[in-house]
Design an enzyme around this catalytic site. Structure first.
Site, PDB file in Angstrom:
ATOM      1  N   ASP A 212       0.846  -1.442   0.216  1.00 16.24           N
ATOM      2  CA  ASP A 212       0.111   0.214   0.034  1.00 16.24           C
ATOM      3  C   ASP A 212       1.097   1.299  -0.552  1.00 16.24           C
ATOM      4  OD1 ASP A 212      -3.066   0.760   1.280  1.00 16.24           O
ATOM      5  OD2 ASP A 212      -1.526   1.754   2.203  1.00 16.24           O
ATOM      6  N   GLU A 248       1.490  -0.408  -4.790  1.00 19.40           N
ATOM      7  CA  GLU A 248       0.903   0.388  -5.306  1.00 19.40           C
ATOM      8  C   GLU A 248       1.095   1.908  -5.389  1.00 19.40           C
ATOM      9  OE1 GLU A 248      -2.948   2.479  -4.190  1.00 19.40           O
ATOM     10  OE2 GLU A 248      -1.974   1.928  -1.990  1.00 19.40           O
TER      11      GLU A 248
END
Ligand SMILES: *[C@@H]1O[C@H](CO)[C@@H](O)[C@H](O)[C@H]1NC(C)=O
Ligand SMILES: *[C@@H]1O[C@H](CO)[C@@H](O)[C@H](O)[C@H]1NC(C)=O
Ligand SMILES: *[C@@H]1O[C@H](CO)[C@@H](O)[C@H](O)[C@H]1NC(C)=O
Length: 511
Positions: A212, A248
């Site tokens: 993330d 990401e």
């Protein structure tokens, strides 16, 4: 020496870019906010029998409990510790899921939130999913432990301490993203705690990580903790197998930070993919499906072997992240099925299917004011994923991965794996078709008139079941039948008003 060289080249090819899925399994599904025990059941009863390669799970580590608004999905992106203890389950349930899924050949990919801890403004206390004490104001997270030394407060150069300008890569990496306390990943100690967390998961048996907010970390800092990762668990993976890494990074172009900055660490999420595909299928900006002939790198996307692709993700399906209103989701089910079908038929990238929960979407001034709503729950406890007699899901779980059209295209992708992109056809507008060598063929009609053409499929002669309108059952088709002649030609007729204006055939659905 040549052998060594060859082995080292192979090593680079496989390593962290290899999804580690079992041979013939070419996609993963994101079971967003599911409980671990439901995921274990889904691996056994549905994902393994239907050829899914793995599951991306929601963050498994302890997070802050947010009451205002009440238990939003995004609270899981605010870590308190690296204890495996969330609304999805505890460590024992996590271990049980990993084992049961691995035992049926479906691997687990963890959403790793390691850029930051919880928000700056959260009240100190024990209101976290495992009851661990934390004090954001004092930068204290004793269950890790992290303290003031371990955050980037001194390094960030903006007045607010927040990212103010995405054109400045120092701000994007060193300052707070929407108030989230930014970890000082330049420090060996912080790197070692992150690696320890990820190694705990690897030892249990996970196959890889979505990382993330990678854009908000320096690629070199990431490399420093990734280099400390153990090889995958030998119970289920070959000797020397490395965790699959996909980072990401939202890069729609025009910013200081580029996806390519991260290729050294692993694959990267290609956000242009869903944004462009949605624009094409919606026929916005003068786009048409005929232009998809050179889809992939030809559209300015990253190299296929670095790309993790998806039509929508948990952020942009509700207007967060990137892509805006062009993104196709289950709310636009007709176009969505075509989009996911196109993605799974096309060779570009490693594919991830989204599986969502329904929420009370409500637009005010063009914005969904319920974009925060968390998973279906009873007083905060996540509801079970119930299965209806028709195999769809109950309790407001959408289960796109169980929609026949999507499930059958996951299988299609497995059947055509490794085959070239062939026999492209288009009518200059929104009717297109293409094949994958001599194993599969797909035809789309996104125009306002009927499609009726004889096309070269590249497939062996015979009668095939369309896997969009039905299935092959008891050596018969429950949907449309397509006859391929000795020359490989077949006639396709698709009404523009069909619920699913596309047809897909492959050699495993031949009578
Ligand atoms: C790998 O998984 C097995 C089965 O759960 C476990 O017994 C073993 O300790 C794990 N290996 C490592 C290195 O943790
Ligand atoms: C596309 O196909 C339709 C019928 O299938 C045809 O009428 C039309 O002329 C074709 N070409 C264009 C540019 O629309
Ligand atoms: C195959 O299915 C069709 C309808 O879907 C039916 O009309 C036909 O009789 C079936 N054929 C056989 C051999 O069962």
């Amino acid at each position: 020496m040549w052998l060594l060289l060859l082995l080292s080249v192979l090593g680079t090819c496989w390593a962290q870019y290899n999804p580690n899925t079992q041979p013939g399994r070419t996609s993963i599904v994101h079971l967003f906010e599911w409980r671990w025990d439901d995921i274990a059941l889904e691996c056994e009863r549905y994902l393994a029998p239907n050829g899914f390669g793995g599951v991306q799970i929601s963050p498994p580590n302890e997070n802050v409990v947010i009451h205002n608004p009440s238990r939003p999905w995004w609270e899981r992106y605010q870590p308190i510790s690296y204890k495996l203890c969330t609304r999805s389950g505890n460590e024992e349930e996590f271990r049980n899921m990993v084992k049961r899924c691995n035992d049926v050949g479906v691997h687990i990919y963890v959403d790793a939130v390691v850029n930051h801890m919880c928000g700056n403004g959260v009240t100190a206390g024990r209101d976290s999913t495992c009851g661990s004490y934390f004090n954001p104001g004092k930068r204290e997270f004793p269950s890790v432990p992290f303290s003031g030394w371990d955050f980037n407060d001194g390094k960030c150069k903006t007045g607010s301490g927040e990212i103010e300008n995405y054109g400045d890569m120092y701000q994007v990496r060193d300052c707070r993203l929407v108030g989230l306390l930014d970890l000082a990943l330049e420090k060996d100690y912080v790197r070692s705690k992150v690696a320890e967390y990820m190694n705990h998961l690897i030892d249990i048996g996970v196959a890889g990580f979505r990382i993330d907010a990678s854009k908000h970390m320096w690629p070199g800092d990431m490399k420093a903790f990734l280099d400390q990762l153990h090889d995958l668990n030998r119970t289920w993976f070959p000797e020397g197998a490395k965790a699959f890494i996909y980072q990401e990074v939202i890069d729609l172009g025009g910013e200081a930070i580029k996806s390519s900055d991260y290729f050294g660490n692993g694959r990267v999420t290609e956000f242009k993919y869903g944004a462009k595909l949605g624009t094409v299928l919606r026929r916005w900006d003068g786009e048409k499906m005929a232009y998809l002939k050179n889809w992939g790198e030809g559209w300015g996307f990253m190299p296929s072997d670095r790309a993790l692709v998806f039509v929508d993700n948990h952020d942009n399906q509700r207007g967060h992240g990137a892509g805006g209103a062009a993104i196709l989701t289950f709310w636009d089910s007709r176009l969505y099925k075509m989009g996911v079908g196109f993605m799974l038929a096309h060779p570009y990238g490693f594919t991830r299917v989204m599986s969502s929960f329904r929420w009370p979407r409500y637009f005010e001034n063009g914005k969904d004011i319920n974009d925060w709503v968390g998973p279906p729950n009873d007083n905060g406890i996540i509801k079970r994923v119930t299965i209806n007699p028709d195999t769809t899901c109950g309790n407001d779980w959408v289960c796109e991965h169980r929609w026949r059209q999507i499930r059958n295209m996951v299988i299609f992708r497995n059947v055509v794996d490794g085959q070239p992109f062939t026999n492209w056809w288009d009518n200059g507008s929104n009717q297109v078709a293409f094949g994958r060598g001599n194993r599969g063929f797909i035809v789309f009609n996104n125009d306002d008139y009927e499609l009726s053409f004889t096309l070269q499929t590249g497939l062996p002669a015979g009668t095939y079941c369309d896997v969009i309108s039905g299935d092959k059952i008891d050596n018969n088709c429950t949907g449309i039948k397509i006859t391929v002649s000795d020359s490989g030609n077949a006639h396709f007729k698709i009404s523009n008003t069909a619920e699913d204006p596309f047809i897909a055939i492959h050699v495993n659905a031949k009578l």
